[in-house]
Scaffold this motif. Structure first.
Motif, PDB file in Angstrom:
ATOM      1  N   ALA A  92       0.602  -1.341  -0.106  1.00  0.00           N
ATOM      2  CA  ALA A  92      -0.868  -0.156   0.171  1.00  0.00           C
ATOM      3  C   ALA A  92       0.386   1.389   0.035  1.00  0.00           C
ATOM      4  CB  ALA A  92      -1.178  -0.037   1.252  1.00  0.00           C
ATOM      5  N   ARG A  93       2.656   1.550   0.135  1.00  0.00           N
ATOM      6  CA  ARG A  93       3.076   2.593   0.265  1.00  0.00           C
ATOM      7  C   ARG A  93       3.658   2.464  -1.389  1.00  0.00           C
ATOM      8  NH1 ARG A  93       5.258  -0.526   5.244  1.00  0.00           N
ATOM      9  NH2 ARG A  93       6.755  -0.407   3.517  1.00  0.00           N
ATOM     10  N   GLU A  94       4.210   3.975  -0.975  1.00  0.00           N
ATOM     11  CA  GLU A  94       4.436   3.646  -1.839  1.00  0.00           C
ATOM     12  C   GLU A  94       6.158   3.383  -2.627  1.00  0.00           C
ATOM     13  OE1 GLU A  94       5.656   8.038  -5.712  1.00  0.00           O
ATOM     14  OE2 GLU A  94       4.207   8.118  -3.577  1.00  0.00           O
ATOM     15  N   ARG A  95       6.834   3.348  -3.325  1.00  0.00           N
ATOM     16  CA  ARG A  95       8.422   2.342  -3.478  1.00  0.00           C
ATOM     17  C   ARG A  95       8.867   2.976  -4.219  1.00  0.00           C
ATOM     18  NH1 ARG A  95       8.069  -1.758   1.008  1.00  0.00           N
ATOM     19  NH2 ARG A  95       5.911  -2.274   1.132  1.00  0.00           N
ATOM     20  N   ASP A  96      10.486   3.480  -4.348  1.00  0.00           N
ATOM     21  CA  ASP A  96      11.273   3.743  -5.262  1.00  0.00           C
ATOM     22  C   ASP A  96      11.495   2.418  -5.762  1.00  0.00           C
ATOM     23  OD1 ASP A  96      11.318   7.163  -4.024  1.00  0.00           O
ATOM     24  OD2 ASP A  96      13.044   6.131  -2.241  1.00  0.00           O
ATOM     25  N   GLY A  97      12.566   2.415  -6.939  1.00  0.00           N
ATOM     26  CA  GLY A  97      12.573   1.305  -7.576  1.00  0.00           C
ATOM     27  C   GLY A  97      11.842   1.873  -9.184  1.00  0.00           C
ATOM     28  N   PHE A  98      12.380   0.498  -9.406  1.00  0.00           N
ATOM     29  CA  PHE A  98      11.396   0.934 -10.998  1.00  0.00           C
ATOM     30  C   PHE A  98      10.716  -0.214 -11.386  1.00  0.00           C
ATOM     31  CE2 PHE A  98      16.253   1.714 -10.847  1.00  0.00           C
ATOM     32  CZ  PHE A  98      16.148   3.354 -11.705  1.00  0.00           C
ATOM     33  N   LYS A  99       9.853  -1.181 -10.811  1.00  0.00           N
ATOM     34  CA  LYS A  99       8.957  -1.367 -10.827  1.00  0.00           C
ATOM     35  C   LYS A  99       7.938  -1.747 -11.687  1.00  0.00           C
ATOM     36  CE  LYS A  99      10.807  -5.123  -8.597  1.00  0.00           C
ATOM     37  NZ  LYS A  99      11.791  -6.035  -9.461  1.00  0.00           N
ATOM     38  N   HIS A 100       7.167  -2.518 -12.146  1.00  0.00           N
ATOM     39  CA  HIS A 100       5.782  -1.569 -13.140  1.00  0.00           C
ATOM     40  C   HIS A 100       4.572  -1.848 -11.897  1.00  0.00           C
ATOM     41  CE1 HIS A 100       3.170  -0.939 -16.521  1.00  0.00           C
ATOM     42  NE2 HIS A 100       2.648  -1.044 -15.815  1.00  0.00           N
ATOM     43  N   VAL A 101       3.651  -0.994 -11.663  1.00  0.00           N
ATOM     44  CA  VAL A 101       2.955  -1.156 -10.653  1.00  0.00           C
ATOM     45  C   VAL A 101       0.980  -0.776 -11.379  1.00  0.00           C
ATOM     46  CG1 VAL A 101       1.489  -0.052  -8.928  1.00  0.00           C
ATOM     47  CG2 VAL A 101       3.867   0.023  -9.195  1.00  0.00           C
ATOM     48  N   ARG A 102       0.397  -2.338 -10.742  1.00  0.00           N
ATOM     49  CA  ARG A 102      -0.514  -3.238 -11.406  1.00  0.00           C
ATOM     50  C   ARG A 102      -1.786  -2.331 -10.408  1.00  0.00           C
ATOM     51  NH1 ARG A 102       0.159  -3.476 -16.966  1.00  0.00           N
ATOM     52  NH2 ARG A 102       2.238  -4.759 -16.857  1.00  0.00           N
ATOM     53  N   GLY A 103      -3.358  -2.208 -10.695  1.00  0.00           N
ATOM     54  CA  GLY A 103      -4.193  -1.956 -10.201  1.00  0.00           C
ATOM     55  C   GLY A 103      -4.190  -3.902 -10.087  1.00  0.00           C
ATOM     56  N   PRO A 104      -5.844  -4.276  -9.062  1.00  0.00           N
ATOM     57  CA  PRO A 104      -5.387  -5.371  -9.107  1.00  0.00           C
ATOM     58  C   PRO A 104      -6.685  -6.037  -9.841  1.00  0.00           C
ATOM     59  CG  PRO A 104      -7.470  -4.211  -7.435  1.00  0.00           C
ATOM     60  CD  PRO A 104      -5.914  -2.983  -7.533  1.00  0.00           C
ATOM     61  N   GLU A 142       6.527  -7.738 -10.473  1.00  0.00           N
ATOM     62  CA  GLU A 142       5.714  -6.062 -10.115  1.00  0.00           C
ATOM     63  C   GLU A 142       4.780  -5.606  -9.490  1.00  0.00           C
ATOM     64  OE1 GLU A 142       3.288  -5.770 -13.790  1.00  0.00           O
ATOM     65  OE2 GLU A 142       4.606  -6.251 -14.999  1.00  0.00           O
ATOM     66  N   ILE A 143       4.729  -5.143  -9.046  1.00  0.00           N
ATOM     67  CA  ILE A 143       3.739  -4.561  -7.284  1.00  0.00           C
ATOM     68  C   ILE A 143       2.368  -4.636  -8.096  1.00  0.00           C
ATOM     69  CG2 ILE A 143       3.757  -2.524  -6.111  1.00  0.00           C
ATOM     70  CD1 ILE A 143       6.356  -1.932  -5.825  1.00  0.00           C
ATOM     71  N   VAL A 144       1.556  -5.317  -7.116  1.00  0.00           N
ATOM     72  CA  VAL A 144       0.404  -4.561  -7.346  1.00  0.00           C
ATOM     73  C   VAL A 144      -0.732  -3.802  -5.676  1.00  0.00           C
ATOM     74  CG1 VAL A 144      -0.447  -7.122  -6.324  1.00  0.00           C
ATOM     75  CG2 VAL A 144      -2.422  -5.659  -7.334  1.00  0.00           C
ATOM     76  N   THR A 145      -1.611  -2.962  -6.485  1.00  0.00           N
ATOM     77  CA  THR A 145      -1.666  -2.090  -4.902  1.00  0.00           C
ATOM     78  C   THR A 145      -2.996  -1.800  -4.924  1.00  0.00           C
ATOM     79  OG1 THR A 145      -1.339  -0.297  -4.232  1.00  0.00           O
ATOM     80  CG2 THR A 145      -1.325  -0.012  -5.938  1.00  0.00           C
ATOM     81  N   PHE A 146      -3.790  -1.830  -3.921  1.00  0.00           N
ATOM     82  CA  PHE A 146      -5.699  -1.003  -4.099  1.00  0.00           C
ATOM     83  C   PHE A 146      -5.059  -0.157  -4.386  1.00  0.00           C
ATOM     84  CE2 PHE A 146      -4.580  -5.716  -2.462  1.00  0.00           C
ATOM     85  CZ  PHE A 146      -4.964  -6.775  -2.843  1.00  0.00           C
ATOM     86  N   GLN A 159      -7.509  -9.960   4.271  1.00  0.00           N
ATOM     87  CA  GLN A 159      -8.413  -8.602   3.555  1.00  0.00           C
ATOM     88  C   GLN A 159      -7.672  -8.767   2.133  1.00  0.00           C
ATOM     89  OE1 GLN A 159      -8.623  -5.465   5.735  1.00  0.00           O
ATOM     90  NE2 GLN A 159     -11.313  -5.829   6.278  1.00  0.00           N
ATOM     91  N   ALA A 160      -6.238  -8.750   2.553  1.00  0.00           N
ATOM     92  CA  ALA A 160      -5.816  -8.188   0.929  1.00  0.00           C
ATOM     93  C   ALA A 160      -5.722  -9.584   0.190  1.00  0.00           C
ATOM     94  CB  ALA A 160      -4.031  -7.944   1.608  1.00  0.00           C
ATOM     95  N   VAL A 161      -5.352 -10.815   1.230  1.00  0.00           N
ATOM     96  CA  VAL A 161      -5.815 -12.300  -0.238  1.00  0.00           C
ATOM     97  C   VAL A 161      -6.838 -12.068  -0.207  1.00  0.00           C
ATOM     98  CG1 VAL A 161      -5.798 -14.654   0.422  1.00  0.00           C
ATOM     99  CG2 VAL A 161      -3.712 -12.798   1.638  1.00  0.00           C
ATOM    100  N   LEU A 162      -7.917 -11.655   0.147  1.00  0.00           N
ATOM    101  CA  LEU A 162      -9.297 -11.898  -0.174  1.00  0.00           C
ATOM    102  C   LEU A 162      -9.521 -11.485  -0.909  1.00  0.00           C
ATOM    103  CD1 LEU A 162     -12.389 -12.863   0.371  1.00  0.00           C
ATOM    104  CD2 LEU A 162     -12.931 -10.916   1.318  1.00  0.00           C
ATOM    105  N   LEU A 163      -9.136 -10.295  -1.948  1.00  0.00           N
ATOM    106  CA  LEU A 163      -9.440  -8.982  -2.400  1.00  0.00           C
ATOM    107  C   LEU A 163      -8.650  -9.244  -4.185  1.00  0.00           C
ATOM    108  CD1 LEU A 163      -8.751  -5.498  -1.369  1.00  0.00           C
ATOM    109  CD2 LEU A 163     -11.219  -6.610  -1.651  1.00  0.00           C
ATOM    110  N   MET A 164      -7.236  -9.749  -3.371  1.00  0.00           N
ATOM    111  CA  MET A 164      -6.621 -10.502  -4.499  1.00  0.00           C
ATOM    112  C   MET A 164      -6.744 -11.459  -5.280  1.00  0.00           C
ATOM    113  SD  MET A 164      -4.194  -8.819  -6.097  1.00  0.00           S
ATOM    114  CE  MET A 164      -4.299  -9.819  -7.509  1.00  0.00           C
ATOM    115  N   SER A 165      -7.801 -12.557  -4.494  1.00  0.00           N
ATOM    116  CA  SER A 165      -8.133 -13.146  -4.956  1.00  0.00           C
ATOM    117  C   SER A 165      -9.278 -13.717  -5.610  1.00  0.00           C
ATOM    118  CB  SER A 165      -8.910 -14.647  -3.446  1.00  0.00           C
ATOM    119  OG  SER A 165      -7.698 -14.824  -3.013  1.00  0.00           O
ATOM    120  N   TYR A 166      -9.935 -12.813  -5.443  1.00  0.00           N
ATOM    121  CA  TYR A 166     -11.062 -12.250  -6.274  1.00  0.00           C
ATOM    122  C   TYR A 166     -10.612 -12.565  -7.596  1.00  0.00           C
ATOM    123  CZ  TYR A 166     -15.202  -9.812  -7.230  1.00  0.00           C
ATOM    124  OH  TYR A 166     -16.306  -8.813  -8.164  1.00  0.00           O
ATOM    125  N   GLU A 167     -10.477 -10.949  -7.663  1.00  0.00           N
ATOM    126  CA  GLU A 167      -9.733 -11.092  -8.787  1.00  0.00           C
ATOM    127  C   GLU A 167      -8.940 -12.209  -9.877  1.00  0.00           C
ATOM    128  OE1 GLU A 167     -10.848  -8.265 -10.287  1.00  0.00           O
ATOM    129  OE2 GLU A 167     -10.940  -6.356  -8.450  1.00  0.00           O
TER     130      GLU A 167
END
Length: 285
Positions: A92-104, A142-146, A159-167
């Protein structure tokens, strides 16, 4: 458990869920339950604080025993992800780096396409207190954030696992509006059925002096029809309402159902079925 059906096939596939240093057995159990809800089954633990196996985890899993029984424990994250072809890190935190960030939603689709291509994939979740370290995030592809409240972004691990499992589950549906069961098939009521009910209601109210003063009866009936014609009743609903009206119209506390056949009911039957009236008259003659 409510909602479970052992007669139906159990879905157990998809990306591995990796928990880094989970603390409470109850949280691990709730993660397992969330996974089972949406067809995931492979749970990996990196140095669980209270060790493994954990009976509190099994109890909290609410019969998701196939997930609990399949848990594999690792001493370090590198070992836990060594066999994977692709790994998402959740944060849930913004990270320094070059990773692509995706939505769920996009992440779920990506995992589904890679799964279909035969790749082994995983989703990485951090500790309850502070999530994943930068070094651990760096091990992911890559990073996934909600899309959460920026002022209150911390999610419970289950809750976090539930959201990704649902997607994940949603990404495999041919129809996103599909549901596991549907409402019962009902027949739309015709105007004949509706008017019959309204006629019955009018007669019942007439018998009890509802329309007072009598001069207002036409307007009162218009208002009543407006209420009932707006609802688009089914035949089953009309039958239910006719039964309610019948109980109120023909029976009373002094003459309840089963105590006899009220005269008003007999009169209504004769009016509705003239053949019955003729037969009774012939019998009396």
């Amino acid at each position: 458990m409510a909602g479970t059906d052992r007669e139906k096939p159990l879905i157990a596939e998809g990306p591995a869920i990796i928990l880094v240093e989970p603390q409470l057995g109850e949280n691990i159990g709730m993660v397992a339950r969330a996974m089972a809800n949406f067809g995931l089954s492979e749970l990996r633990l990196v140095k669980p604080r209270d060790g493994w196996p954990n009976e509190k985890a099994r109890a909290a899993a609410s019969k998701a025993d196939h997930v609990i029984d399949g848990v594999v424990v690792f001493e370090d994250l590198a070992s836990a992800v060594a066999d994977l072809n692709f790994l998402f890190a959740t944060t849930a935190r913004e990270r320094d780096g070059f990773k692509h960030v995706r939505g769920p939603v996009e992440a779920g689709r990506m995992l589904r396409s890679r799964f279909a291509a035969g790749e082994r994939t995983g989703i990485l979740f951090g500790r309850e207190r502070f999530g994943l370290s930068n070094e651990e995030v760096a091990m992911a592809d890559e990073i996934v954030t909600f899309p959460v409240n920026p002022a209150f972004a911390s999610l419970n691990i289950a809750q976090a696992v539930l959201l990704m499992s649902y997607e994940w589950m949603k990404s495999g549906l041919e129809d996103l509006d599909a549901t596991p069961f549907t409402s019962p098939v009902q027949t739309p009521a015709s105007k004949t059925h509706l008017n019959g009910m309204l006629g019955h209601l009018e007669a019942a109210l007439d018998a009890r002096g509802y329309f007072r003063p009598l001069a207002k009866k036409p307007k009162m009936l218009d208002n009543m029809r407006a209420v009932f014609t707006r609802a688009a009743f089914t035949l089953e609903e009309i039958k239910l309402l006719r039964g309610v009206i019948s109980s109120l119209d023909y029976f009373s506390p002094k003459v309840p159902r089963g105590a006899g056949y009220p005269e008003r009911k007999a009169e209504a039957d004769r009016a509705t079925h003239p053949a019955t009236q003729k037969a009774e008259k012939a019998h009396d003659d």
